[in-house]
Design a protein around this motif. Sequence first.
Motif, mmCIF file in Angstrom:
data_model
loop_
_atom_site.group_PDB
_atom_site.id
_atom_site.type_symbol
_atom_site.label_atom_id
_atom_site.label_comp_id
_atom_site.label_asym_id
_atom_site.label_seq_id
_atom_site.Cartn_x
_atom_site.Cartn_y
_atom_site.Cartn_z
ATOM 1 N N GLU A 496 -53.740 -30.913 -39.958
ATOM 2 C CA GLU A 496 -54.656 -29.993 -39.282
ATOM 3 C C GLU A 496 -53.861 -28.990 -38.446
ATOM 4 N N GLN A 499 -52.774 -26.158 -40.563
ATOM 5 C CA GLN A 499 -53.928 -25.320 -40.921
ATOM 6 C C GLN A 499 -54.256 -24.383 -39.761
ATOM 7 N N CYS A 500 -54.220 -24.937 -38.555
ATOM 8 C CA CYS A 500 -54.581 -24.133 -37.381
ATOM 9 C C CYS A 500 -53.548 -23.036 -37.140
ATOM 10 N N ALA A 503 -54.210 -20.254 -39.504
ATOM 11 C CA ALA A 503 -55.377 -19.464 -39.093
ATOM 12 C C ALA A 503 -55.004 -18.542 -37.923
ATOM 13 N N GLU A 504 -54.181 -19.071 -36.974
ATOM 14 C CA GLU A 504 -53.765 -18.249 -35.824
ATOM 15 C C GLU A 504 -52.949 -17.044 -36.302
ATOM 16 N N HIS A 523 -60.876 -22.947 -35.109
ATOM 17 C CA HIS A 523 -60.263 -23.954 -35.975
ATOM 18 C C HIS A 523 -60.475 -25.335 -35.374
ATOM 19 N N LYS A 531 -64.853 -23.687 -29.129
ATOM 20 C CA LYS A 531 -65.368 -23.398 -30.470
ATOM 21 C C LYS A 531 -66.777 -22.793 -30.354
ATOM 22 N N ALA A 548 -61.450 -18.252 -39.569
ATOM 23 C CA ALA A 548 -61.771 -19.670 -39.369
ATOM 24 C C ALA A 548 -61.091 -20.532 -40.424
ATOM 25 N N THR A 549 -60.907 -21.803 -40.090
ATOM 26 C CA THR A 549 -60.566 -22.787 -41.127
ATOM 27 C C THR A 549 -61.917 -23.229 -41.706
#
Length: 691
Positions: A496, A499-500, A503-504, A523, A531, A548-549
């Motif tokens: 995760e 993934q974040c 996204a950033e 995310h 959020k 967004a994820t």
Amino acid sequence: MTSLADLPVTTLKGVGSALAAKLAKLGIHSLQDLLFHLPYRYEDRTRIVPMGSLRIGDVGVVEGEVVKNDLVMGRRRSLQVTLRDDSGFLVLRFFHFNASQKAQLAAGARIRCFGEVRAGRAGYELYHPEYEVNPPPLAAPGSATLTPVYPLTEGIQQPRVRSLCRQALSYLQRYPIRELLPAALLADYQLPGITEAVALVHAPPASADVPQLVAGKHPAQQRLVMEELLAHQLSLLQVRAQIQQRQSLALLPQGDLVRRFLEELPFRLTGAQQQVVAEVRQDMSQPLPMLRLVQGDVGSGKTVVAALAALQAVAAGAQVALMAPTEILAEQHYNSFRQWLEPLGIGLAWLSGKVKGKARTEALARVASGEAGVAIGTHALFQDEVTFNRLALVIVDEQHRFGVHQRLALREKGVAGELAPHQLIMTATPIPRTLAMSAYADLDTSVIDELPPGRKPIETVAVPDNRRDTVIERVRQACEAGRQAYWVCTLIEESEALQCQAAEATAEALGEQLPGLRVGLVHGRLKAAEKAGVMDAFKTGELDLLVATTVIEVGVDVPNASLIIIENPERLGLAQLHQLRGRVGRGSEASYCVLMYHPPLSQNGKARLQVLRDSQDGFVIAEKDLDIRGPGEVLGTRQTGLMQFRLADFERDKGWIEPIREMAPALMGEPDRVNALVRRWLGERTRYGDV
């Protein structure tokens, strides 16, 4: 009378307490457990393959003489054994070995081994093959049989499991396995008896049809598949019976709340919604707990159906709990329900993990006193400190994201702890019919298969990621025209955190490339409050573009958003892509979904993206998803523990689902037979219904 179920595995030669403990990890305690630890495939070891004919990826038996063995010191120390036959050479490589193995595999020894050919540093190699030194002659062609391959646990190898199963088979003559299926059923489908089927599957005779066995289609395998699928179906019917042993409040329709609610709605219910509302109304009027699954495609209006069910309960003087899997979704339901129900004089309470201190104490008091007719929240609604005054209906959104144990725990929260609440389960992920019949056999199913009028189809295009600049320009044009857009980052990384980070980085890059636009980011690692803050800003139009994820996959409703970009769509399942696409197309404007893939796409990848371009129907897409990815992925079964079969394969054996669905209820009248079948196939694995 003693049976195989009474004989512990320690009855077998060579099984002491240490091996028994390892077998217990596989759920094997008795000889019967061992014989129902079934091979999941077979290997053909009936002939020796010349080394010179082998190619990379071939799996087979070779036999030859050891020319030399060397200790090779590299990054990892290994034992390299060179083997020769009349046609060529092959290297056996062992990373785990001891001195006696090295001595056994000395030059001049005759070795027969089995393994998969790989390209190695010394040419073609077998890594850690199974081998025999000075082997006996191979069986004559007419008498050789296939070799079974079993599921394993740490510390147990295939040869050991095979020899234990062979030993256990020798007990079958004295202790045949109890036949649990009615003789008439076996005759109807021309299937063999259980003892004969188990013996054949563990040790196929030389005369057995090899292609049939390899494909899992042999009558002996199908006999066991049918019994396993039947046991799963019966276990779910037991769950249903278990819940329905308790009575519930019969919530008869009364008063004018429903009429007033429908008059205030700015739209009319579709025919499909009216049909489902009638089914739910009928169920809730009975003194038996309703157990109903409502499936609707993205945007089909399930929330209104839930609100009407809640009104029926409140009008009858009872309370409702509505539970969603995420804070975002729960808060969205809370806002919708508040808008609809507060004008009708119905009190609501909001309970989620982030409601703390005084606000929480007040919410708990309103639920306990009955002042709040409807309590909405996440799994925080389950905590022991939450007591209801007169709970009679539980609505669960997105069923397969909730542990079913939680769903069952709610039985205890009913009126006076005696009456079970009615349960309405909603899922926005259409489940293929055959899968629903098998996985949700404990629930009645309703389908909302009609979208509200005026919804325009979402135009879906697939674009390679080397045209990213064109896509960014399209986002700029949409936002400058007053619309909003989503940009979804998907990463193959399981982590995760990665993934974040991705996204950033994407949000930062888009912010630089689109200087006039307000870009937000959500995310999985943001705190729930952060959020929700970003989502609110997007909803109220303070943000133009939301990066967004896949956390936005479910239920987020922003009518002004008309464009969604999904990066690397080839990495997601069809149903998930369909869910993400459903974030747009909620207003009256034309909407677009851009699938930005990384070329080259595999055949499978092309086929999947084409399905999305061709269809807007979640049920069609779900069927295709099942064909392409199988049931485990479609149901998200890693969370649910559903459908983990020993021998059955959902895709291969789905022809059994319909007949089993018809035969199971008739057997429920014989509890001894049902319990024995469930115990045999599900063992200690408590079904998700046992709480």
